[in-house]
Write an enzyme that holds these catalytic residues in place. Structure first.
Site, PDB file in Angstrom:
ATOM      1  N   SER A 165      37.228  50.175  34.172  1.00  0.00           N
ATOM      2  CA  SER A 165      36.413  49.323  35.052  1.00  0.00           C
ATOM      3  C   SER A 165      37.028  49.228  36.444  1.00  0.00           C
ATOM      4  O   SER A 165      36.326  49.293  37.451  1.00  0.00           O
ATOM      5  CB  SER A 165      36.260  47.910  34.455  1.00  0.00           C
ATOM      6  OG  SER A 165      37.490  47.200  34.509  1.00  0.00           O
ATOM      7  N   SER A 209      42.731  46.848  40.538  1.00  0.00           N
ATOM      8  CA  SER A 209      44.024  46.538  39.916  1.00  0.00           C
ATOM      9  C   SER A 209      44.905  47.774  39.960  1.00  0.00           C
ATOM     10  O   SER A 209      44.406  48.911  39.902  1.00  0.00           O
ATOM     11  CB  SER A 209      43.817  46.133  38.454  1.00  0.00           C
ATOM     12  OG  SER A 209      45.061  46.094  37.791  1.00  0.00           O
ATOM     13  N   ILE A 260      50.220  39.419  39.068  1.00  0.00           N
ATOM     14  CA  ILE A 260      50.094  38.173  39.818  1.00  0.00           C
ATOM     15  C   ILE A 260      50.047  37.009  38.816  1.00  0.00           C
ATOM     16  O   ILE A 260      49.356  37.105  37.787  1.00  0.00           O
ATOM     17  CB  ILE A 260      48.786  38.178  40.667  1.00  0.00           C
ATOM     18  CG1 ILE A 260      48.649  39.490  41.481  1.00  0.00           C
ATOM     19  CG2 ILE A 260      48.713  36.946  41.553  1.00  0.00           C
ATOM     20  CD1 ILE A 260      49.724  39.746  42.503  1.00  0.00           C
ATOM     21  N   ARG A 269      39.513  29.527  39.755  1.00  0.00           N
ATOM     22  CA  ARG A 269      40.942  29.547  39.393  1.00  0.00           C
ATOM     23  C   ARG A 269      41.574  30.883  39.804  1.00  0.00           C
ATOM     24  O   ARG A 269      40.885  31.800  40.260  1.00  0.00           O
ATOM     25  CB  ARG A 269      41.116  29.305  37.900  1.00  0.00           C
ATOM     26  CG  ARG A 269      40.559  30.414  37.049  1.00  0.00           C
ATOM     27  CD  ARG A 269      40.919  30.244  35.595  1.00  0.00           C
ATOM     28  NE  ARG A 269      40.810  31.511  34.913  1.00  0.00           N
ATOM     29  CZ  ARG A 269      40.137  31.705  33.786  1.00  0.00           C
ATOM     30  NH1 ARG A 269      39.513  30.705  33.213  1.00  0.00           N
ATOM     31  NH2 ARG A 269      40.103  32.906  33.228  1.00  0.00           N
ATOM     32  N   VAL A 283      28.195  37.038  36.254  1.00  0.00           N
ATOM     33  CA  VAL A 283      27.919  38.229  37.071  1.00  0.00           C
ATOM     34  C   VAL A 283      27.420  39.420  36.254  1.00  0.00           C
ATOM     35  O   VAL A 283      26.934  40.394  36.818  1.00  0.00           O
ATOM     36  CB  VAL A 283      29.142  38.669  37.915  1.00  0.00           C
ATOM     37  CG1 VAL A 283      29.505  37.638  38.951  1.00  0.00           C
ATOM     38  CG2 VAL A 283      30.337  39.030  37.041  1.00  0.00           C
ATOM     39  N   GLY A 324      34.053  34.298  40.663  1.00  0.00           N
ATOM     40  CA  GLY A 324      35.221  33.838  39.895  1.00  0.00           C
ATOM     41  C   GLY A 324      36.207  33.087  40.764  1.00  0.00           C
ATOM     42  O   GLY A 324      37.398  33.386  40.753  1.00  0.00           O
ATOM     43  N   GLY A 325      35.712  32.086  41.496  1.00  0.00           N
ATOM     44  CA  GLY A 325      36.565  31.419  42.482  1.00  0.00           C
ATOM     45  C   GLY A 325      37.240  30.142  42.023  1.00  0.00           C
ATOM     46  O   GLY A 325      38.011  29.558  42.774  1.00  0.00           O
ATOM     47  N   TYR A 331      39.675  48.034  30.673  1.00  0.00           N
ATOM     48  CA  TYR A 331      40.028  47.398  31.951  1.00  0.00           C
ATOM     49  C   TYR A 331      40.345  48.463  33.015  1.00  0.00           C
ATOM     50  O   TYR A 331      39.839  48.399  34.142  1.00  0.00           O
ATOM     51  CB  TYR A 331      41.236  46.487  31.715  1.00  0.00           C
ATOM     52  CG  TYR A 331      41.648  45.668  32.919  1.00  0.00           C
ATOM     53  CD1 TYR A 331      40.897  44.563  33.321  1.00  0.00           C
ATOM     54  CD2 TYR A 331      42.792  45.986  33.640  1.00  0.00           C
ATOM     55  CE1 TYR A 331      41.290  43.806  34.422  1.00  0.00           C
ATOM     56  CE2 TYR A 331      43.185  45.237  34.730  1.00  0.00           C
ATOM     57  CZ  TYR A 331      42.434  44.139  35.117  1.00  0.00           C
ATOM     58  OH  TYR A 331      42.822  43.390  36.206  1.00  0.00           O
ATOM     59  N   CYS A 332      41.160  49.454  32.635  1.00  0.00           N
ATOM     60  CA  CYS A 332      41.522  50.497  33.612  1.00  0.00           C
ATOM     61  C   CYS A 332      40.287  51.282  34.056  1.00  0.00           C
ATOM     62  O   CYS A 332      40.150  51.607  35.245  1.00  0.00           O
ATOM     63  CB  CYS A 332      42.553  51.456  33.013  1.00  0.00           C
ATOM     64  SG  CYS A 332      44.129  50.654  32.698  1.00  0.00           S
TER      65      CYS A 332
END
Ligand code: NAD
EC number: 1.1.1.100
Length: 246
Positions: A158, A142, A188, A15, A64, A12-13, A155-156
């Site tokens: 993962s 994260s 971010i 952006r 991925v 995922g490079g 998300y949490c």
């Protein structure tokens, strides 16, 4: 030029945080292979920009989530540029919603990308790292993994999984001179954060001790430190980069 000639693979490079990581490694002399999933034009633009500056970089199309595709992509990259010295598992997605309304595809997509994607990449790079007895793996987790964020159970889970993977894998391969660590960024400024309503972003800022959102390069600099020999005694850790969230 701390990474002169080293082969670095960043998922995922094209952006966001991944883009900043790619630029930092390229500045430090690495051969940077970075993946993109769908935004080919952004990936090719970044590749062309770095090549024009005399740096070494290549964009690689990869989802991925696919085990087979990931093994093949990393194998092809290694044949062309040499075995991977540094792997950065950065690719990630969100698909928010309260769990009682979250359908299975949303759960699967986030776990498959953020957690299984890291497993796929680790599995692909480890044989050569083990035989060389040298390597670095950094997983981008994260702060949500530690805090628990509303509407982000997938998300949490993962990102917490990545922290567990980091600790366990570190124990498995530390004796082979392979360092596995994680970074847990706070809020971010990237496309991912753009999805969050302005009102909620303001609430985030109020919780940040230093009073502002983070920049992608502020994560990338920590990645570079962790990947460098300056971090030679750091194993299995998760470094929080969040401006001091209270
Ligand atoms: P972003 O959305 O700008 O970038 C995510 C990248 O992952 C994109 O390049 C995308 O193409 C790639 N990707 C998504 N699914 C993929 C797949 N199946 N295969 C390959 N690549 C895929 O987001 P970002 O903010 O730059 O996020 C980078 C990482 O940092 C993510 O893992 C994210 O969870 C993590 N993170 C971000 C923040 C933040 O506030 N932005 C905070 C903590 C952690």
């Amino acid at each position: 030029m701390r990474f002169d000639g080293q082969v670095v693979f960043v998922t995922g490079g094209a952006r966001g945080i991944g883009n900043a990581i790619v630029r930092r490694f390229a500045d430090e002399g690495a051969v940077v292979l970075f993946t993109y999933k769908s935004n080919e034009s952004a990936a090719l633009r970044l590749e062309a920009e770095l090549l024009a500056q005399g740096k070494r970089a290549k964009a690689v199309a990869l989802d991925v989530c696919s085990h087979v595709q990931t093994l093949a992509a990393i194998d092809a990259a290694a044949r062309e540029f040499g075995p991977i010295d540094v792997l950065i598992n950065n690719a990630g997605v969100t698909e928010d919603g309260f769990l009682m309304f979250m359908e299975e595809p949303s759960w699967d997509k986030v776990i498959d990308t953020n957690l299984k994607g890291a497993y796929n990449c680790c599995k692909a790079v480890l044989p050569s790292m083990i035989s060389k007895r040298r390597g670095v793996i950094i997983n981008i987790s994260s702060i949500s993994a530690l805090a628990g964020a509303l509407g982000q159970t997938n998300y949490c889970a993962s990102k917490a999984g990545l922290i567990g993977l980091t600790r366990a894998l570190s124990r498995e391969v530390a004796g082979k001179n392979i360092r596995v660590n994680a970074i847990a960024p706070g809020y971010i400024v990237t496309d991912m954060l753009e999805k969050v309503p302005e009102r909620v972003r303001q609430q985030f800022v109020e919780k940040i001790s230093c009073g502002r959102l983070g920049e992608t390069d502020e994560v990338a600099k920590v990645v570079i430190f962790l990947a460098s020999s300056d971090a030679s005694y750091i194993y299995g850790q998760t470094i929080i980069v969040d401006g001091g969230i209270i």
